[in-house]
Design an enzyme around this catalytic site. Structure first.
Site, PDB file in Angstrom:
ATOM      1  N   GLU A 171     -36.788 -29.883  -6.106  1.00 11.11           N
ATOM      2  CA  GLU A 171     -36.995 -28.857  -7.137  1.00 11.11           C
ATOM      3  C   GLU A 171     -36.085 -29.128  -8.336  1.00 11.11           C
ATOM      4  O   GLU A 171     -35.276 -28.286  -8.739  1.00 11.11           O
ATOM      5  CB  GLU A 171     -36.797 -27.443  -6.555  1.00 11.11           C
ATOM      6  CG  GLU A 171     -37.832 -27.146  -5.484  1.00 11.11           C
ATOM      7  CD  GLU A 171     -37.965 -25.684  -5.080  1.00 11.11           C
ATOM      8  OE1 GLU A 171     -37.119 -24.864  -5.457  1.00 11.11           O
ATOM      9  OE2 GLU A 171     -38.950 -25.364  -4.378  1.00 11.11           O
ATOM     10  N   GLU A 211     -42.949 -28.470   0.827  1.00  7.03           N
ATOM     11  CA  GLU A 211     -42.546 -27.109   1.230  1.00  7.03           C
ATOM     12  C   GLU A 211     -43.750 -26.195   1.108  1.00  7.03           C
ATOM     13  O   GLU A 211     -44.358 -26.105   0.031  1.00  7.03           O
ATOM     14  CB  GLU A 211     -41.395 -26.592   0.365  1.00  7.03           C
ATOM     15  CG  GLU A 211     -40.082 -27.283   0.658  1.00  7.03           C
ATOM     16  CD  GLU A 211     -38.889 -26.691  -0.083  1.00  7.03           C
ATOM     17  OE1 GLU A 211     -38.892 -25.484  -0.388  1.00  7.03           O
ATOM     18  OE2 GLU A 211     -37.959 -27.475  -0.381  1.00  7.03           O
TER      19      GLU A 211
HETATM   20  O1  AHR Z   1     -37.160 -23.284   1.782  1.00  9.02           O
HETATM   21  C1  AHR Z   1     -36.248 -22.508   1.081  1.00  9.02           C
HETATM   22  C2  AHR Z   1     -36.040 -22.994  -0.347  1.00  9.02           C
HETATM   23  O2  AHR Z   1     -37.220 -22.844  -1.073  1.00  9.02           O
HETATM   24  C3  AHR Z   1     -35.697 -24.438  -0.529  1.00  9.02           C
HETATM   25  O3  AHR Z   1     -34.349 -24.692  -0.354  1.00  9.02           O
HETATM   26  C4  AHR Z   1     -36.107 -24.703  -1.929  1.00  9.02           C
HETATM   27  O4  AHR Z   1     -36.486 -26.035  -2.151  1.00  9.02           O
HETATM   28  C5  AHR Z   1     -37.237 -23.733  -2.167  1.00  9.02           C
HETATM   29  O5  AHR Z   1     -37.086 -23.024  -3.333  1.00  9.02           O
END
Ligand code: AHR
Length: 523
Positions: A198, A327
């Site tokens: 991110e 994710e």
């Molecule tokens: O999964 C939790 C968080 O969500 C992670 O650390 C981040 O990459 C995302 O914003």
């Protein structure tokens, strides 16, 4: 005339009440068993573990001295469950944590490892007792491939370059000597390597063009050692940030062919929240309209993948860069009374449906999507495992992964579906989500999700290029949509034998109860 109308109305009402009119809309599914082209990478079934709350500590790692049964500090009940579920690869150490993690603090004797503040997640002290060796030991124990996300946000190029050398080189050097001193003789040969996380946000608040250049610089110094070719994953967009994908891919396409291999995958993150980020909703206390909204928002994953893929197709029609959904999952409010920074949430039938829908979407996009990591493995967000002390719970999501395992590395089969529309308040969506594949032995697996909250769905399934001779299946469902598996109680939701699929003149007739996920095996 008036009498006739009254009579007709009464008869019509009686017919409905007594089921004289066929009530069930029959959904028509045609699976092309003879037309598969793309393989569903097993890495679509991957997971994510971050130094966040009780994912690593307590969830996976209890330490060698714990009275919870463990092998070199890693919980035995967890490794057993994960092996049965089928876990092809695991991402670590973050998430946002990755861009603050300095790997050298997590090697060597535990008593000499410096501590740090985990500023992203609850500002707790991280003692670094779980580091590179422990993570790679976990992966070896569960026989899965590691995915390591390097620190591009606050770490140096040298630091990332040396981490790759420490892990992957069999040459003689001060760095590999250090590894040997730490009692690991042979390199691990890790393949999947993330270049920050991110980077538009917690990973450094960068612009896409700045990130593109930086990622290429870091990537250049992450060397391939021996036969091990790194698969480098660049930090990508979140849901609708199409500008990130556009800029990144435009710059990628403008590079000379020889340097394009600095990037093999570009990531995408999308979490399902119920209302919005300020009102994520309870994981267990939700009503039917929140159920419908959550499913509706999950289906948007398909839209996001279509749009990001279209941008990638424009610059990379040969699909050299994979889309890596590293994710995804449900993100609800934390369980009352737990640390808000630890993201601990329960997992209901709703999560099972969300998992089934997402995995179907990824299967259907397997020409571009080569990996996906649900967030997160244990005790954080949409987990397959919850732990409390010695106790362990397998969540409804766990059973979805276990049932869908059949799709790993199988040939994705295209299909046509003529399907009922569901209407909830202002939302309209399809009643069914489907994917299908053929495994190496020729068996066909069909996974179906019935999104209908009230009604069963009936499916008539025909196949081209295959006459089915046998069918069996498993189902995850419950009469209570809020049901979940709790500590110390026998599970309310698990995979059970499915009796609702029958062969009929070369076709399959399938009857799915409301809110259910089914996987069929057809021979
Ligand atoms: O999964 C939790 C968080 O969500 C992670 O650390 C981040 O990459 C995302 O914003």
């Amino acid at each position: 005339m008036k009498r006739f109308i009254v009579c007709f109305a009464v008869m019509f009402f009686l017919c409905i009440q007594t089921n004289l009119f066929p009530q069930d809309f029959v959904n028509a599914l045609v699976i092309h068993a003879d037309k598969g082209q793309d393989t569903i990478s097993r890495h679509i079934y991957s997971h994510f573990s971050e130094h966040l709350g009780h994912c690593i500590y307590e969830g996976l790692w209890v330490g060698e001295k714990s009275d919870i049964p463990n092998i070199r500090g890693i919980r035995k009940d967890v490794t057993t469950a994960l092996k049965e579920m089928g876990i092809p690869s695991l991402r670590w150490p973050g998430g946002c944590f990755a861009d603050e993690y300095h790997w050298k603090n997590g090697i060597g004797p535990k008593e000499t490892r410096p501590a740090m503040i985990n500023s992203n997640w609850g500002a707790v002290t991280e003692d670094n007792s779980f580091g590179t060796h422990e993570f790679l030991d976990l992966c070896e124990q569960i026989k899965c491939e590691p995915i390591i996300t390097g620190n591009l946000g606050s770490g140096s190029v040298e630091e990332m370059s040396q981490w790759v050398e420490y892990i992957n080189s069999d040459n003689i050097s001060p760095i590999t000597d250090l590894r040997k001193k730490n009692r690991r003789e042979k390199a691990w040969h890790v393949k999947f390597w993330g270049l920050g996380n991110e980077s538009w946000g917690c990973g450094g608040n960068m612009n896409p063009d700045y990130y593109f250049n930086l990622a290429n610089r870091y990537s250049t110094f992450c060397r391939d050692y021996g036969d091990n070719k790194l698969f480098r994953i660049a930090s990508g967009a979140s849901d609708v940030n199409f500008d990130w994908t556009e800029t990144f891919m435009r710059m990628w396409a403008a590079k000379p062919e020889g340097t394009r291999n600095n990037v093999n995958g570009l990531s995408l993150h999308y979490y399902t929240v119920c209302h919005d980020w300020n009102q994520k909703g309870s994981a267990t206390k939700f009503d039917k309209s929140e159920m419908a909204l959550t499913l509706y928002k999950t289906l948007q994953m398909d839209d996001f993948i279509n749009k990001h893929s279209a941008i990638m197709d424009k610059y990379d029609p040969q699909k050299k860069v994979a889309l890596i959904v590293d994710e995804w999952g449900d993100w609800f409010d934390v369980e009352p009374g737990t640390n808000p920074g630890f993201l601990f949430q329960q997992n209901t039938l709703r999560d099972a449906l969300v998992a089934g829908i997402n995995l179907n979407i990824f299967n259907n996009h397997c020409d571009r999507v080569k990996m996906a990591n649900i967030a997160q493995l244990a005790n954080v967000l949409q987990s397959v495992i919850l732990t409390r002390g010695k106790d362990l719970v397998l969540t409804p999501t766990y059973y979805i992964f276990k049932m869908y395992k059949a799709h790993q590395d199988a040939l994705m089969l295209p299909y046509e579906l003529s399907c009922a529309d569901l209407k909830y308040d202002t939302l309209t969506m399809k009643a069914l989500s489907v994917s299908a594949s053929k495994d190496k032995s020729g068996k066909i697996h069909i996974s179906l999700v019935n999104l209908d909250i009230e009604k069963k769905q009936v499916v008539e399934c025909r196949m081209t290029g295959k006459i089915p001779v046998s069918v069996k299946g498993e189902i995850v469902t419950s009469k209570e949509m809020n049901a979940y598996n709790d500590f110390g109680k026998s599970p309310l939701i698990k995979a059970e034998k499915f009796e609702g699929a029958k062969l009929n003149n070369g076709k399959l007739n399938i009857e799915m109860p409301p809110l259910s996920v089914v996987v069929l095996e057809v021979d």
